[in-house]
Structure formats: C-alpha cells, structure tokens
Write a protein that holds these residues in place. Sequence first.
Motif, PDB file in Angstrom:
ATOM      1  N   GLN A   3       0.695  -1.129  -0.002  1.00 29.13           N
ATOM      2  CA  GLN A   3       0.161  -0.069   0.170  1.00 29.13           C
ATOM      3  C   GLN A   3       1.078   1.321  -0.204  1.00 29.13           C
ATOM      4  O   GLN A   3       1.979   1.115   0.770  1.00 29.13           O
ATOM      5  CB  GLN A   3      -0.932   0.247   1.220  1.00 29.13           C
ATOM      6  CG  GLN A   3      -2.088  -0.929   1.059  1.00 29.13           C
ATOM      7  CD  GLN A   3      -1.690  -2.345   1.199  1.00 29.13           C
ATOM      8  OE1 GLN A   3      -0.931  -2.909   2.254  1.00 29.13           O
ATOM      9  NE2 GLN A   3      -2.085  -3.169   0.279  1.00 29.13           N
ATOM     10  N   VAL A   5       1.171   5.531   0.081  1.00 30.49           N
ATOM     11  CA  VAL A   5       0.540   6.968   0.208  1.00 30.49           C
ATOM     12  C   VAL A   5       1.545   7.910  -0.282  1.00 30.49           C
ATOM     13  O   VAL A   5       2.419   7.985   0.298  1.00 30.49           O
ATOM     14  CB  VAL A   5       0.282   6.851   1.644  1.00 30.49           C
ATOM     15  CG1 VAL A   5      -0.497   8.158   1.992  1.00 30.49           C
ATOM     16  CG2 VAL A   5      -0.689   5.824   2.183  1.00 30.49           C
ATOM     17  N   TYR A  95       1.805  10.182  -9.115  1.00 30.86           N
ATOM     18  CA  TYR A  95       1.467   8.842  -8.511  1.00 30.86           C
ATOM     19  C   TYR A  95       2.997   8.141  -8.293  1.00 30.86           C
ATOM     20  O   TYR A  95       3.798   8.186  -9.087  1.00 30.86           O
ATOM     21  CB  TYR A  95       0.672   8.042  -9.465  1.00 30.86           C
ATOM     22  CG  TYR A  95      -0.644   8.581  -9.682  1.00 30.86           C
ATOM     23  CD1 TYR A  95      -0.731   9.470 -10.844  1.00 30.86           C
ATOM     24  CD2 TYR A  95      -1.780   8.237  -8.852  1.00 30.86           C
ATOM     25  CE1 TYR A  95      -2.159  10.099 -11.165  1.00 30.86           C
ATOM     26  CE2 TYR A  95      -3.114   8.793  -9.175  1.00 30.86           C
ATOM     27  CZ  TYR A  95      -3.075   9.637 -10.210  1.00 30.86           C
ATOM     28  OH  TYR A  95      -4.398  10.094 -10.537  1.00 30.86           O
ATOM     29  N   TRP A 117      -0.398   1.248  -6.765  1.00 34.79           N
ATOM     30  CA  TRP A 117      -0.375   2.628  -6.949  1.00 34.79           C
ATOM     31  C   TRP A 117      -0.796   3.103  -5.638  1.00 34.79           C
ATOM     32  O   TRP A 117      -1.778   2.847  -5.041  1.00 34.79           O
ATOM     33  CB  TRP A 117      -1.272   2.806  -8.078  1.00 34.79           C
ATOM     34  CG  TRP A 117      -0.845   2.374  -9.556  1.00 34.79           C
ATOM     35  CD1 TRP A 117      -0.970   1.259  -9.967  1.00 34.79           C
ATOM     36  CD2 TRP A 117      -0.196   3.231 -10.347  1.00 34.79           C
ATOM     37  NE1 TRP A 117      -0.482   1.172 -11.234  1.00 34.79           N
ATOM     38  CE2 TRP A 117       0.118   2.514 -11.402  1.00 34.79           C
ATOM     39  CE3 TRP A 117       0.582   4.476 -10.268  1.00 34.79           C
ATOM     40  CZ2 TRP A 117       0.934   2.798 -12.685  1.00 34.79           C
ATOM     41  CZ3 TRP A 117       1.369   4.976 -11.223  1.00 34.79           C
ATOM     42  CH2 TRP A 117       1.457   4.054 -12.696  1.00 34.79           C
ATOM     43  N   GLY A 118      -0.479   4.485  -5.540  1.00 31.54           N
ATOM     44  CA  GLY A 118      -0.738   5.146  -4.703  1.00 31.54           C
ATOM     45  C   GLY A 118      -2.028   5.971  -5.019  1.00 31.54           C
ATOM     46  O   GLY A 118      -2.353   5.877  -6.151  1.00 31.54           O
ATOM     47  N   GLN A 119      -2.614   6.906  -4.201  1.00 33.62           N
ATOM     48  CA  GLN A 119      -3.605   7.564  -4.548  1.00 33.62           C
ATOM     49  C   GLN A 119      -3.524   8.773  -5.548  1.00 33.62           C
ATOM     50  O   GLN A 119      -4.373   9.570  -6.256  1.00 33.62           O
ATOM     51  CB  GLN A 119      -4.772   7.988  -3.465  1.00 33.62           C
ATOM     52  CG  GLN A 119      -4.345   9.442  -2.718  1.00 33.62           C
ATOM     53  CD  GLN A 119      -2.965   9.109  -1.809  1.00 33.62           C
ATOM     54  OE1 GLN A 119      -2.472   8.002  -1.767  1.00 33.62           O
ATOM     55  NE2 GLN A 119      -2.318  10.166  -1.289  1.00 33.62           N
TER      56      GLN A 119
END
Length: 127
Positions: A3, A5, A95, A117-119
Amino acid sequence: QVQLVESGGGLVQAGGSLRLSCTASGRTFRTYFMAWFRQAPGKEREFVAGIARSGGTTYYADSLKGRFTISRDNARSTMYLQMNNLQPEDTAVYYCAARPVSTYDTTMEQAHYYDDWGQGTQVTVSS
C-alpha cells in the motif's frame, strides 16, 4: 502487494520547488522497484523517474533530467521526488508505483506494468 501513500503536493510558483514523498506499508519495501508517474488533465499517465531496490541506480524521463531527483530510504519505507525549477507544464497528479522486480527494463517506464499505486498528489505550478 504493498500500500502506497503520497504526500507533499501543492501549489507553487514557476521556478519553485517541491518534495514529494511516498510511504509504503509492510516490510517488503526494499524488494520493490519504485517509480513516479504523473498525469495531466486529458493526457496519458507518463513516467517521471524510477529507482532500483537498493537505491543505487536511478532512471529519468529525458525531459526531466537535471530538475528532478528520485531517492529512497528503505529503512523508512519511503521514496522521494525532489522537484526543482518547476514549470506550469509540470502541473499534474503525481503517483508513486511499485513493482516486485529487480532488473530494469523498458517496461519499468510503462504504467500498465505496475499493479500497486498510490492515490496521487496534486502538483500545480502557476506562471
């Protein structure tokens, strides 16, 4: 799976600088090739920079060499993108992305080869 961020985006005047961060969860960060991509409105997602698992080798889009610097701190599970002399054409959502591979090839510069991928974080450069 990891994950991701991102943080550090914002509004800056032309000629200014920003430093983006991408923090990963888990203890496997060091096993991932990491990259930054960006996507401007109405355009495809494009490769910005990539960094090998150890941080010893870096890769850049030709148009960005000299202004952007990618780095990573595996102890902190964090990747960075230092952006200097920003221009309005750098305006985009940035990103971070990860791939669990060790050897660079040209697919590292293609967004559809990344699963994690991040947001995204918005970078806006005013003229």
